[in-house]
Design a protein around this motif. Sequence first.
Motif, mmCIF file in Angstrom:
data_model
loop_
_atom_site.group_PDB
_atom_site.id
_atom_site.type_symbol
_atom_site.label_atom_id
_atom_site.label_comp_id
_atom_site.label_asym_id
_atom_site.label_seq_id
_atom_site.Cartn_x
_atom_site.Cartn_y
_atom_site.Cartn_z
ATOM 1 N N THR A 17 -20.720 -0.375 -9.255
ATOM 2 C CA THR A 17 -19.504 -1.080 -9.655
ATOM 3 C C THR A 17 -18.355 -0.542 -8.818
ATOM 4 O O THR A 17 -18.118 0.668 -8.800
ATOM 5 N N VAL A 18 -17.638 -1.425 -8.134
ATOM 6 C CA VAL A 18 -16.628 -1.010 -7.171
ATOM 7 C C VAL A 18 -15.255 -0.933 -7.841
ATOM 8 O O VAL A 18 -14.685 -1.950 -8.245
ATOM 9 N N LEU A 19 -14.743 0.300 -7.963
ATOM 10 C CA LEU A 19 -13.407 0.504 -8.531
ATOM 11 C C LEU A 19 -12.330 0.163 -7.522
ATOM 12 O O LEU A 19 -11.360 -0.544 -7.828
ATOM 13 N N MET A 20 -12.464 0.739 -6.326
ATOM 14 C CA MET A 20 -11.465 0.590 -5.281
ATOM 15 C C MET A 20 -12.170 0.368 -3.945
ATOM 16 O O MET A 20 -13.234 0.937 -3.682
ATOM 17 N N GLY A 21 -11.554 -0.426 -3.069
ATOM 18 C CA GLY A 21 -12.083 -0.612 -1.737
ATOM 19 C C GLY A 21 -13.275 -1.540 -1.684
ATOM 20 O O GLY A 21 -13.501 -2.368 -2.584
ATOM 21 N N THR A 22 -14.077 -1.389 -0.627
ATOM 22 C CA THR A 22 -15.216 -2.267 -0.356
ATOM 23 C C THR A 22 -16.449 -1.447 -0.031
ATOM 24 O O THR A 22 -16.370 -0.458 0.700
ATOM 25 N N ILE A 23 -17.582 -1.861 -0.584
ATOM 26 C CA ILE A 23 -18.861 -1.248 -0.244
ATOM 27 C C ILE A 23 -19.964 -2.258 -0.545
ATOM 28 O O ILE A 23 -19.876 -3.015 -1.525
ATOM 29 N N GLY A 24 -20.978 -2.306 0.308
ATOM 30 C CA GLY A 24 -22.104 -3.192 0.081
ATOM 31 C C GLY A 24 -21.732 -4.648 -0.056
ATOM 32 O O GLY A 24 -22.420 -5.403 -0.758
ATOM 33 N N GLY A 25 -20.638 -5.064 0.594
ATOM 34 C CA GLY A 25 -20.192 -6.447 0.524
ATOM 35 C C GLY A 25 -19.373 -6.788 -0.706
ATOM 36 O O GLY A 25 -18.930 -7.937 -0.863
ATOM 37 N N ALA A 26 -19.123 -5.830 -1.596
ATOM 38 C CA ALA A 26 -18.328 -6.055 -2.808
ATOM 39 C C ALA A 26 -16.966 -5.389 -2.661
ATOM 40 O O ALA A 26 -16.884 -4.234 -2.242
ATOM 41 N N THR A 27 -15.907 -6.111 -3.007
ATOM 42 C CA THR A 27 -14.535 -5.620 -2.833
ATOM 43 C C THR A 27 -13.798 -5.623 -4.164
ATOM 44 O O THR A 27 -13.739 -6.647 -4.855
ATOM 45 N N SER A 28 -13.221 -4.493 -4.520
ATOM 46 C CA SER A 28 -12.450 -4.372 -5.752
ATOM 47 C C SER A 28 -11.147 -5.174 -5.653
ATOM 48 O O SER A 28 -10.532 -5.251 -4.589
#
Length: 321
Positions: free
Chosen positions: A171-182
């Motif tokens: 679950t992305v709190l801040m920023g972007t990882i693995g194609g998911a952006t908070s």
Amino acid sequence: MSNLEPRPDARELGGLAATSAGPALDLLPGKEVLLGEGTQVRRLLPTLGRRLVGAWAFVDHYGPDDVWTSAGMQVLPHPHTGLQTVSWLLEGEVHHRDSLGSDVVIRPKELALMTAGHAIAHAEQSPAEHPRLLHGAQLWVALPDGVRDTTPAFEHHTALPGFDSDGLRATVLMGTIGGATSPGTAHTPLVGVDLALAAGADVELPLEPDFEHGVLVASGAADVEGVPLTPGAMLYLGTGRRTVRLRTEAPAQLLLLGGEPFEERIVMWWNFVGRSGEEIAEYASAWAEGDRFDDVPGFDGYRLPAPALPPLPLKPRGRER
């Protein structure tokens, strides 16, 4: 959450002198800190050996605590400048109120993001009727010079993006990882990710190689790049990594924090981030005298007093102790 230490250290942070030029595996011990009247937290940043990971400047992990027969969290109005607070709950509920008029109840896996900027005051309390357990993390992000005096703001995001992979729910709190952006507003390149790992998980998580990263365990235990990790410490991964390997035998909850190394030098004391000891003293004086910071609606005069300022001038210490 406020830093409730009665004699908080004054720290000068930032700069690139001690940033790892490549991958690292530094186990950083946390510090047990008593906040208020009985809330014990594990302070993981700043800690012995490292003061920043990207722009992440402060990390407290608390709980799980049984608050069924107590009032739970009770943090009276207190001030902030020059930073963002990221409140992250794994269990329980927290009632957030601030000087902007924000009035929300924060629940697990929701992002409460407060940008202090020029000045803000807020309070955090467990609701009168609250769940039995309270468990979460309080994180601070240092604001860069161009926005550190910005108009304060508060965001509450009840749905956050993420992804699943090989026994991992991210679950992305801040920023972007693995194609998911908070949806949370970030002012420096950074990332914050909640990692829920199932029993027997073995996963390679993608990383931004220009970032430095740190991992902490909120519950359970995990093997991170071959290093056993349990609650009470943070593993610093350095820079230059494109992936990190995570393995578990039983379910575990982790938090990954990272970002571009923070170039600016800052001073952090109590709940303030500034650029000099003189600036910090001005913030403390303004809070004591009722200037700069507006009141938090719902509280009549009750607020946390600022501790006494350190007797000695600040000394540059860089990114490491």
